[in-house]
Write a protein that holds these residues in place. Structure first.
Motif, PDB file in Angstrom:
ATOM      1  N   LEU A 142       1.075  -3.447  13.815  1.00  0.00           N
ATOM      2  CA  LEU A 142       1.554  -2.434  14.749  1.00  0.00           C
ATOM      3  C   LEU A 142       1.917  -1.196  13.945  1.00  0.00           C
ATOM      4  N   LYS A 143       1.340  -0.048  14.325  1.00  0.00           N
ATOM      5  CA  LYS A 143       1.528   1.166  13.538  1.00  0.00           C
ATOM      6  C   LYS A 143       1.974   2.326  14.421  1.00  0.00           C
ATOM      7  N   THR A 144       2.835   3.178  13.865  1.00  0.00           N
ATOM      8  CA  THR A 144       3.137   4.438  14.523  1.00  0.00           C
ATOM      9  C   THR A 144       1.885   5.310  14.487  1.00  0.00           C
ATOM     10  N   ARG A 145       1.733   6.164  15.481  1.00  0.00           N
ATOM     11  CA  ARG A 145       0.568   7.049  15.475  1.00  0.00           C
ATOM     12  C   ARG A 145       0.714   8.156  14.443  1.00  0.00           C
ATOM     13  N   ARG A 146       1.965   8.516  14.114  1.00  0.00           N
ATOM     14  CA  ARG A 146       2.193   9.639  13.209  1.00  0.00           C
ATOM     15  C   ARG A 146       3.184   9.249  12.116  1.00  0.00           C
ATOM     16  N   GLU A 147       3.162  10.039  11.022  1.00  0.00           N
ATOM     17  CA  GLU A 147       4.154   9.920   9.948  1.00  0.00           C
ATOM     18  C   GLU A 147       4.137   8.551   9.264  1.00  0.00           C
ATOM     19  N   GLY A 148       2.997   8.129   8.789  1.00  0.00           N
ATOM     20  CA  GLY A 148       2.941   6.865   8.060  1.00  0.00           C
ATOM     21  C   GLY A 148       2.169   7.005   6.763  1.00  0.00           C
ATOM     22  N   TYR A 149       2.700   6.440   5.688  1.00  0.00           N
ATOM     23  CA  TYR A 149       2.011   6.405   4.403  1.00  0.00           C
ATOM     24  C   TYR A 149       2.699   5.374   3.519  1.00  0.00           C
ATOM     25  N   ASP A 150       1.982   4.878   2.525  1.00  0.00           N
ATOM     26  CA  ASP A 150       2.525   3.883   1.590  1.00  0.00           C
ATOM     27  C   ASP A 150       3.194   2.717   2.317  1.00  0.00           C
ATOM     28  N   GLY A 151       2.562   2.247   3.370  1.00  0.00           N
ATOM     29  CA  GLY A 151       3.092   1.094   4.091  1.00  0.00           C
ATOM     30  C   GLY A 151       4.188   1.418   5.083  1.00  0.00           C
ATOM     31  N   GLU A 208       0.350  -3.582  -3.128  1.00  0.00           N
ATOM     32  CA  GLU A 208       1.478  -4.513  -3.096  1.00  0.00           C
ATOM     33  C   GLU A 208       2.575  -3.901  -2.227  1.00  0.00           C
ATOM     34  N   GLY A 209       2.935  -4.585  -1.158  1.00  0.00           N
ATOM     35  CA  GLY A 209       3.941  -4.054  -0.241  1.00  0.00           C
ATOM     36  C   GLY A 209       3.512  -2.766   0.418  1.00  0.00           C
ATOM     37  N   GLY A 210       2.200  -2.599   0.660  1.00  0.00           N
ATOM     38  CA  GLY A 210       1.697  -1.398   1.288  1.00  0.00           C
ATOM     39  C   GLY A 210       1.527  -0.218   0.360  1.00  0.00           C
ATOM     40  N   ILE A 211       1.861  -0.370  -0.914  1.00  0.00           N
ATOM     41  CA  ILE A 211       1.762   0.715  -1.898  1.00  0.00           C
ATOM     42  C   ILE A 211       0.670   0.382  -2.899  1.00  0.00           C
ATOM     43  N   LEU A 212      -0.172   1.357  -3.238  1.00  0.00           N
ATOM     44  CA  LEU A 212      -1.208   1.130  -4.227  1.00  0.00           C
ATOM     45  C   LEU A 212      -0.580   0.757  -5.557  1.00  0.00           C
ATOM     46  N   ALA A 213      -0.993  -0.387  -6.095  1.00  0.00           N
ATOM     47  CA  ALA A 213      -0.479  -0.834  -7.388  1.00  0.00           C
ATOM     48  C   ALA A 213      -1.477  -0.541  -8.505  1.00  0.00           C
ATOM     49  N   ARG A 214      -2.773  -0.863  -8.260  1.00  0.00           N
ATOM     50  CA  ARG A 214      -3.800  -0.668  -9.284  1.00  0.00           C
ATOM     51  C   ARG A 214      -5.097  -0.195  -8.633  1.00  0.00           C
ATOM     52  N   ALA A 215      -5.874   0.578  -9.403  1.00  0.00           N
ATOM     53  CA  ALA A 215      -7.224   0.969  -9.015  1.00  0.00           C
ATOM     54  C   ALA A 215      -8.087   0.835 -10.256  1.00  0.00           C
ATOM     55  N   ILE A 311       6.066   2.203 -10.560  1.00  0.00           N
ATOM     56  CA  ILE A 311       6.891   2.267  -9.355  1.00  0.00           C
ATOM     57  C   ILE A 311       8.314   1.825  -9.685  1.00  0.00           C
ATOM     58  N   GLY A 312       9.283   2.578  -9.194  1.00  0.00           N
ATOM     59  CA  GLY A 312      10.683   2.250  -9.466  1.00  0.00           C
ATOM     60  C   GLY A 312      11.005   2.413 -10.936  1.00  0.00           C
ATOM     61  N   ASP A 313      11.669   1.418 -11.518  1.00  0.00           N
ATOM     62  CA  ASP A 313      12.110   1.538 -12.909  1.00  0.00           C
ATOM     63  C   ASP A 313      11.030   1.206 -13.922  1.00  0.00           C
ATOM     64  N   ALA A 314       9.783   0.971 -13.483  1.00  0.00           N
ATOM     65  CA  ALA A 314       8.698   0.664 -14.422  1.00  0.00           C
ATOM     66  C   ALA A 314       8.438   1.818 -15.389  1.00  0.00           C
TER      67      ALA A 314
END
Length: 350
Positions: A142-151, A208-215, A311-314
């Motif tokens: 289920l997604k909002t129509r607007r204002e969504g990114y990184d999960g 991971e958790g909706g956020i790009l971890a690796r490419a 991401i975060g303290d990494a």
């Protein structure tokens, strides 16, 4: 052609704007950042900074008068205030924002061009939600129509009971069937003012958790096999939008072929590897495109490439990371390492 020495305006003050400004400086341009947030990592590396609300018409008008061309570094810039900017000075134009800012509009736009998104239903009122879940089935998203990114702005739904009593916001929701995929990948192109299109190699992406971890490159065989079809759709999108600059479409690789996920009318996180890994980075080619310069070669320079988000303290392990001779480190200058916040990235080249 907008000659070096001119000023490029950037709407938005985050790390994508920062890397655009650095690429622009290398080509001899000055940058002027416009952002409502005072804490701007893009402004730190730019010649000028206007900190004002998106709806401050006088501030936007003054900003536009100072710039030869204006671009944006994220897709949620409000469209209405951009009327203060001459249309011929904005690249890409507002049409790309209008499509990308609404998930439902985006899916229908891509479908009209022959693309295939996940099964979906628009949900505009509370009584429609249960029926949408029944028709599409579970699990779903289920997604909002607007204002969504990184999960953000999306929730996995395992059963209809989980959303019982949920109130549908005025902007509406979209309910999607869960796609069973073997890999995720992105197609990134650059389109010049003359319509020339060039593609970078498509990375396989891990979230991971909706956020790009690796490419990473090279991708799995199923991704490589589906890239031509995905590229054809991305080129159609760019053509239909009259697009100028770097455009990204994300896909799921499935046994039935590529399934469209979402588009980003801007430089993209999965393309950060191009700074060291390609002959011309996505950031430099975006600057070239919006300024009317010849596009640079997008060929990959190494056999294997891996971009990892910090991401975060990494990002606190800079000394350890820099001890690896194959690793290139990029820190974005952010002072607070919050959970889920992108603080930088590394690129490994072999």
């Amino acid at each position: 052609m907008i000659k070096p020495g001119a000023t490029i305006g950037i709407l938005g003050g985050g790390q994508l704007g920062r890397m655009l400004a650095m690429a622009a400086a290398q080509l001899g341009y000055r940058c002027h950042v416009y952002s409502p947030e005072k804490d701007s990592v893009a402004a730190e590396v730019s010649a000028k900074f206007t900190c004002s609300d998106w709806h401050d018409r006088a501030a936007l008008t003054g900003f536009a008068q100072d710039c030869a061309v204006i671009t944006y570094e994220f897709e949620n810039v409000p469209v209405a205030p951009l009327a203060a900017i001459p249309a011929e000075r904005l690249a890409p134009g507002t049409r790309a924002l209008e499509v990308a800012q609404d998930r439902l509009r985006e899916k229908r736009f891509v479908e009209d061009l022959g693309g295939r998104p996940a099964p979906y239903i628009a949900v505009d009122a509370d009584p429609e939600l249960a029926g949408a879940i029944e028709r599409i089935g579970t699990p779903g998203i289920l997604k909002t129509r607007r204002e969504g990114y990184d999960g953000k702005g999306q929730w996995r739904v395992a059963s209809a009971h989980e959303v019982a009593g949920l109130r549908v916001p005025n902007a509406g929701l979209v309910y999607e069937g869960l796609v069973r995929f073997e890999a995720e990948f992105s197609v990134i192109l650059v389109r010049g003012r003359d319509g020339e299109v060039r593609f970078w190699d498509s990375t396989q992406n891990v979230h991971e958790g909706g956020i790009l971890a690796r490419a990473f490159l090279p991708p799995a065989e199923i991704v490589a096999a589906q890239v031509p079809e995905a590229r054809a759709l991305t080129a159609k999108v760019a053509e239909a939008l009259g697009y100028v600059g770097v455009l990204t479409l994300e896909f799921f690789a499935t046994p039935q072929g590529p399934v469209f996920n979402e588009m980003a009318p801007r430089v993209h996180n999965s393309g950060h590897w191009t700074i060291e890994g390609a002959l011309t980075s996505q950031f430099e080619n975006h600057v070239r495109a919006i300024c009317g310069l010849p596009l640079g070669d997008t060929a990959t320079r190494f056999e294997t490439v891996e971009m990892t988000n910090l991401i975060g303290d990494a990002a606190s392990r800079a000394d350890v990371l820099l001890a690896d001779p194959a690793l290139h480190l990029h820190l974005y200058g952010k002072t607070e390492a919050r959970q889920g916040r992108k603080m930088g990235h590394t690129t490994r080249l072999v």
